[in-house]
Design an enzyme around this catalytic site. Structure first.
Site, short mmCIF file in Angstrom:
data_model
loop_
_atom_site.label_atom_id
_atom_site.label_comp_id
_atom_site.label_asym_id
_atom_site.label_seq_id
_atom_site.Cartn_x
_atom_site.Cartn_y
_atom_site.Cartn_z
N LYS A 123 18.77 98.59 54.66
CA LYS A 123 17.73 97.91 55.45
C LYS A 123 18.03 96.43 55.45
O LYS A 123 18.49 95.87 54.46
CB LYS A 123 16.35 98.17 54.84
N GLU A 201 6.06 94.63 58.35
CA GLU A 201 5.29 94.10 57.22
C GLU A 201 4.23 93.12 57.71
O GLU A 201 4.54 92.18 58.45
CB GLU A 201 6.26 93.40 56.24
O1 KIV Z 1 11.96 94.65 49.10
C1 KIV Z 1 10.95 95.30 49.37
O2 KIV Z 1 10.23 95.81 48.51
C2 KIV Z 1 10.60 95.47 50.78
C3 KIV Z 1 9.29 96.11 51.09
C4 KIV Z 1 8.22 95.11 51.08
C5 KIV Z 1 9.35 96.85 52.37
O3 KIV Z 1 11.35 95.08 51.63
#
Ligand code: KIV
Length: 301
Positions: A123, A201
């Site tokens: 991600k 988010e």
């Molecule tokens: O790093 C993380 O925990 C995140 C979440 C807030 C989605 O990116």
């Protein structure tokens, strides 16, 4: 005979399965994990996506910002989580500077997370500036998830707002029509670039709902309301491990106080010599002890 291990065997969560869940209106669960025991717990609880977020830095490593998290930090923790996850889909964040400086570096680092960490997808945060990166990573055959709305790695001047009571807090995204249109458009551009899902988010409920409706990829929300195709939360927040509670959620349990109590009890029982008790220790057999004592006695002579 059915073995316990067979009972625990679950269906493997794949991207196809996640897409099916979206199409069928079944909600997707995603939760961060940073180590082996918490990964095991999420796997056992049937969480769809176990996610090593760069929130590792502030939640586990004691860093003050996600900017301090490196590829090495991520790999170390991803490997521990990998050992605890079988059925859940294992996803990891690309940390700060692992993809921002060039597309080539982005593909290279995404590949390292797969090859050396064993993740099944990566991600990365950001909108327009990362579209090219997302496209290149997807074209390299690496499943990639986008992350829109509040992006902790992008501390641009208008990322936060000042609140009289709560101090500096993240800014909710999509409160006005212009921002709402932009979010929807970038969501579509990420989808076209090859993202298999997107986290949103701190996005307003209306925009989140429209994004889930209009995108064919799963839209996973955090602080963005119930209309998303799924939800993601940080492990520490779910179990109430943090000192401060977020307005974003009510913890499902308050672990911090329970752990603190247990640690205090341990210290007190050591100090008062109640621990270890006889049942926690092993004695020598009396006849062997007698021989041992006579050896010592003879040695002294
Ligand atoms: O790093 C993380 O925990 C995140 C979440 C807030 C989605 O990116």
């Amino acid at each position: 005979m059915e073995l316990m291990s067979d009972k625990l065997k679950k269906e493997k969560i794949t991207i196809a399965r996640l897409q099916h869940k979206k199409r069928s209106g079944m909600k997707i669960s995603m939760l961060t994990a940073y180590d082996y025991p918490t990964a095991r717990l999420s796997e056992e609880a049937g969480v769809d996506i176990v996610f090593v977020g760069d929130s590792l830095g502030t939640n586990v490593l004691g860093y003050h910002s996600p900017h301090q998290v490196t590829m090495n930090d991520m790999l170390h923790h991803i490997r521990a989580v990998r050992r605890g996850v079988q059925s859940s889909f294992l996803l990891a964040d690309m940390p700060f500077l692992s993809y921002q400086s060039s597309t080539e570096k982005a593909v290279q680092n995404a590949g390292i997370l797969l090859q050396e960490g064993g993740v099944e997808g990566v991600k990365l945060e950001g909108g327009m500036p990362v579209l090219e990166r997302v496209e290149a990573i997807a074209k390299a055959g690496i499943p990639v998830m986008g992350h829109l709305g509040y992006n902790p790695q992008y501390q641009v001047p208008d990322a936060n707002v000042f609140n009289e009571e709560r101090g500096t807090i993240p800014k909710i995204q999509g409160k006005g029509p212009k921002g709402a249109v932009t979010l929807l458009e970038i969501g579509k551009r990420l989808q076209d670039a090859g993202a298999f899902a997107v986290v949103i988010e701190l996005v307003t409920v209306e925009v989140a709902s429209l994004m889930a409706e209009n995108l064919s990829i799963p839209v996973i929300g955090i602080g963005s309301g119930a209309k998303c195709d799924g939800q993601v939360l940080v492990f520490n927040d779910v179990i109430g491990l943090s000192e401060f509670e977020l307005s974003l959620l009510t913890p499902y349990t308050r672990t911090r106080e329970k752990w603190l109590e247990a640690i205090k009890c341990y210290r007190e029982s050591v100090e008062s010599e109640q621990f270890p008790a006889a049942k926690h220790c092993t004695n020598m057999a009396p006849d062997k002890f007698a021989v041992f004592q006579s050896i010592l006695k003879n040695r002294k002579k």
